[in-house]
Scaffold this active site. Structure first.
Site, PDB file in Angstrom:
ATOM      1  N   VAL A  83     -60.186  48.466 -69.391  1.00 34.85           N
ATOM      2  CA  VAL A  83     -60.168  47.510 -70.508  1.00 34.85           C
ATOM      3  C   VAL A  83     -61.334  46.518 -70.368  1.00 34.85           C
ATOM      4  CG1 VAL A  83     -58.837  45.645 -71.572  1.00 34.85           C
ATOM      5  CG2 VAL A  83     -57.710  47.799 -70.956  1.00 34.85           C
ATOM      6  N   TYR A  84     -61.562  46.053 -69.148  1.00 35.20           N
ATOM      7  CA  TYR A  84     -62.724  45.191 -68.879  1.00 35.20           C
ATOM      8  C   TYR A  84     -64.013  45.906 -69.294  1.00 35.20           C
ATOM      9  CZ  TYR A  84     -65.938  42.560 -65.712  1.00 35.20           C
ATOM     10  OH  TYR A  84     -66.947  41.822 -65.157  1.00 35.20           O
ATOM     11  N   ASN A  85     -64.087  47.219 -68.978  1.00 33.50           N
ATOM     12  CA  ASN A  85     -65.288  47.979 -69.335  1.00 33.50           C
ATOM     13  C   ASN A  85     -65.447  48.131 -70.840  1.00 33.50           C
ATOM     14  OD1 ASN A  85     -65.919  48.246 -66.690  1.00 33.50           O
ATOM     15  ND2 ASN A  85     -65.239  50.363 -66.491  1.00 33.50           N
TER      16      ASN A  85
END
Ligand SMILES: NC(=O)c1ccc[n+]([C@@H]2O[C@H](COP(=O)([O-])OP(=O)(O)OC[C@H]3O[C@@H](n4cnc5c(N)ncnc54)[C@H](O)[C@@H]3O)[C@@H](O)[C@H]2O)c1
Length: 278
Positions: free
Chosen positions: A152-154
């Site tokens: 999700v961060y990516n």
């Protein structure tokens, strides 16, 4: 480095990588506007600069367009112009994808993508009018190497990488360059303190430490041993065999912010100890 009479905004500059970038820019003679949502830490950061008058802090939530507009407005009021924008505010909500909630996904996008969009949109008209600009985003190496628990961060940081190429092409004719520095795992003081606490927790039978504070919030609810496993996997991916330092990230960002990087635009520069290559 070459900086001729420049003013820079550095977001997320209350500590960690952002503060290191600000310190490096100041050592090159750049006037500074530090933006951060954490007003107490920001005040402390501004106080660390000697000579104070060329450094101001603006406390604002940059995931809202109002906060970003306020930051740019106060910068122009204080110093008359903005030459450099370093979009560093961010930070992950690191966890297995199926343990994310709508709230943690939105928080990840707010911190890492909306802060960049808002600050960039707020400063671009001013840079276009002046015919000069350096926009340096802080992305993430995990976009390239697919680090565990970072999907999700990516998604958010990948958006920043993508924004870089599109903006670079669109505004190249306006004297504005847009680049991204993608740090690999970087040992900030906060990350180091968290890792020490987790190692103690994992050594206990329950391993159930629930860290608090900025970095702790990102991994709330994830057992210490699992986070330490991510740490182990991260290090195993780095041929140089260690984490990066904040100064190493600041050095790359400073080059891309300088006058002499005029022919470099639309690039994602990994500072990653070789964890991905090319
Ligand atoms: N440390 C690492 O290993 C690493 C690796 C890859 C990428 N990065 C990225 O580098 C940047 C700096 O990393 P760090 O480790 O110093 O992070 P950090 O979490 O220590 O600092 C991020 C700063 O951004 C600020 N911030 C967050 N949301 C904000 C908002 N809505 N408005 C204004 N300020 C906001 C925080 O208050 C904090 O001061 C981040 O974008 C991070 O995602 C870090």
């Amino acid at each position: 480095m070459q900086f001729s009479d420049r003013t820079a905004i550095v977001t997320g500059a209350a500590h960690g990588i952002g503060l290191a970038i600000a310190q490096r820019l100041q050592s090159e003679g750049v006037r500074l506007v530090l933006g951060d949502i954490d007003s107490d830490k920001l005040k402390g950061a501004v106080e660390t600069f000697s000579g104070g008058s060329d450094v101001i802090g603006v406390a604002a939530d940059l995931s809202s367009s109002g906060g970003a507009d306020q930051l740019v407005r106060e910068a122009i009021t204080a110093f008359g112009k903005v030459d450099i924008l370093v979009n560093n505010a961010g930070g992950g909500v690191i966890r297995p994808t199926l343990q994310h909630t709508e709230e943690t996904i939105r928080a990840t996008l707010d911190r890492n993508l909306w802060t960049v969009l808002n600050c960039t949109l707020a400063v671009l008209p001013h840079m276009i009018e002046r015919g000069y600009g350096r926009i340096v985003n802080i992305g993430a190496e995990s976009v390239r190497n697919g680090l565990y628990m970072h999907a999700v961060y990516n998604a958010a940081k990948g958006g920043v990488h993508g924004l870089t190429t599109g903006l670079a092409r669109e505004f190249a004719g306006n004297g504005i360059t847009v680049n991204t520095v993608a740090p690999g795992s970087t040992k900030t003081a906060a990350v180091e303190a968290l890792m020490n606490r987790l190692e103690h927790a994992a050594a206990r039978a329950d391993g159930a430490d629930q860290p608090t504070g900025t970095v702790g919030e990102m991994i709330m609810g994830i057992p210490a041993a699992e986070i330490l496993e991510v740490e182990r996997q991260t290090l195993a991916l780095i041929p140089v065999g260690r984490h990066g330092t904040v100064e190493e990230i600041a050095s790359a960002a400073t080059y891309l912010a300088s006058d002499e990087s005029a022919f470099v635009t639309g690039q994602v520069l990994s500072v990653n100890g070789g964890s991905s290559m090319l």
